[in-house]
Design a protein around this motif. Sequence first.
Motif, short mmCIF file in Angstrom:
data_model
loop_
_atom_site.label_atom_id
_atom_site.label_comp_id
_atom_site.label_asym_id
_atom_site.label_seq_id
_atom_site.Cartn_x
_atom_site.Cartn_y
_atom_site.Cartn_z
N SER A 140 17.25 -10.90 11.55
CA SER A 140 16.62 -9.94 10.76
C SER A 140 15.55 -10.54 9.75
N GLU A 141 14.36 -10.23 9.47
CA GLU A 141 13.53 -10.62 8.51
C GLU A 141 13.92 -10.14 6.98
N VAL A 142 14.26 -10.97 6.13
CA VAL A 142 14.48 -10.40 4.77
C VAL A 142 13.39 -10.31 4.13
N LEU A 143 13.00 -9.09 3.57
CA LEU A 143 11.79 -8.53 2.89
C LEU A 143 12.27 -8.48 1.21
N GLN A 144 11.67 -8.70 0.13
CA GLN A 144 11.99 -8.34 -0.94
C GLN A 144 11.30 -7.06 -1.35
N ARG A 145 11.99 -6.17 -1.83
CA ARG A 145 11.48 -5.07 -2.30
C ARG A 145 10.52 -5.28 -3.62
N PRO A 146 9.45 -4.66 -3.49
CA PRO A 146 8.23 -5.07 -4.66
C PRO A 146 8.44 -3.84 -5.56
N ALA A 147 7.72 -4.06 -6.79
CA ALA A 147 8.15 -3.13 -7.84
C ALA A 147 6.92 -1.97 -7.63
N GLY A 148 7.39 -0.78 -7.46
CA GLY A 148 6.72 0.40 -7.24
C GLY A 148 5.49 0.43 -8.08
N SER A 149 4.31 0.90 -7.56
CA SER A 149 2.99 0.89 -8.16
C SER A 149 2.99 2.57 -8.57
N VAL A 226 8.70 8.14 -1.03
CA VAL A 226 8.41 6.81 -0.98
C VAL A 226 7.90 6.09 -2.34
N GLU A 227 7.79 4.91 -2.25
CA GLU A 227 7.24 4.33 -3.39
C GLU A 227 6.09 3.22 -2.79
N PHE A 228 4.77 3.43 -3.37
CA PHE A 228 3.94 2.41 -2.87
C PHE A 228 3.65 1.43 -3.75
N SER A 229 3.53 0.07 -3.34
CA SER A 229 3.29 -0.90 -4.52
C SER A 229 2.02 -1.73 -3.83
N GLY A 245 14.52 1.30 2.50
CA GLY A 245 14.04 0.06 3.17
C GLY A 245 12.45 0.07 3.36
N PRO A 246 11.93 -1.14 3.84
CA PRO A 246 10.29 -1.00 4.12
C PRO A 246 9.82 -0.28 5.43
N HIS A 247 8.63 0.65 5.12
CA HIS A 247 8.28 1.45 6.28
C HIS A 247 6.99 0.77 6.85
N LEU A 248 6.24 0.12 5.79
CA LEU A 248 4.99 -0.53 6.15
C LEU A 248 4.82 -1.71 5.36
N VAL A 249 4.45 -2.84 5.72
CA VAL A 249 4.35 -3.90 4.77
C VAL A 249 2.68 -4.52 5.31
N GLY A 250 1.94 -4.81 4.38
CA GLY A 250 0.38 -5.25 4.73
C GLY A 250 -0.02 -6.15 3.73
N SER A 251 -1.12 -6.61 4.31
CA SER A 251 -2.15 -7.57 3.40
C SER A 251 -3.66 -7.12 3.79
N ALA A 252 -4.60 -7.69 2.75
CA ALA A 252 -5.69 -7.31 2.75
C ALA A 252 -6.65 -8.60 2.34
N ALA A 253 -7.40 -8.96 3.03
CA ALA A 253 -8.39 -10.21 2.55
C ALA A 253 -9.52 -10.47 3.18
#
Length: 253
Positions: A140-149, A226-229, A245-253
């Motif tokens: 299982s991938e361990v993801l750290q919950r980010p602070a909600g925005s 849900v919380e968006f961060s 738990g995480p529903h979506l994790v993403g990045s933009a660059a």
Amino acid sequence: MLLRAALTSFRRGETLAAEPVSASLDVSLKHLAAYNAVCGFGLRDALPLTYPHVLGFPSQMKLMSGAGFPFPLPGLVHIANRITQSRPLKLCEPLEITVSARDLRPHPQGTQVDVVTSVSGVWEGVSTYLRRTGGSSGQSEVLQRPAGSAVWRMPADIGRRYGAASGDRNPIHLHPLSARLFGFKRAIAHGMWTKARCLAALEGRLPEAVTVDVRFKKPLLIPGRVEFSAAEGADGWEFAVWSKGPHLVGSAA
């Protein structure tokens, strides 16, 4: 369209021989306005980053329900989506869309394949679909919950509203009763709506030439909260949607 395609595409296969599907179209301002309203985008001359995915949806369904695609539509799980654009597409420009499938490959839980939508040589969306056939997800991938925005409250009708705007009327998104037939306690939000909602929250802050990569983790039951961060770093933006738990994790660059 999705349900009709699903009912006529019960196939099994181990090879990928689907022929590309192409289409030409002009953007409908009425359709774009409806999409923007349900996703949270403002109406601008440049198309929202996720909107070409919706424009390509009929071609995607034609390819995935046609000969040469190795999996039946029922049971396919959309696990990831990556969008790359070299410049924004404009509201007034005619669009050339081509959809193809590639990279049939193993997954710890089955087999995965990429459905690739290309628009006018400047936009590409890669949707990865999983056909589960057994096995486990491995470590299982361990993801750290980010602070909600921000906190988002998800209305019960968001699946029906997005389905009307996008054409994706999969029954798991439309009503609790139809979702239960597929093993869900309630209807679930579309993954591509969740991605679009994240990008609407970042509107005006991403570069025009950009790659946005997301993984869909846990189904988002609706209605819900849900919380968006989102946070910007040296390598671009990181964002996520969480509840228990995480529903979506993403990045933009």
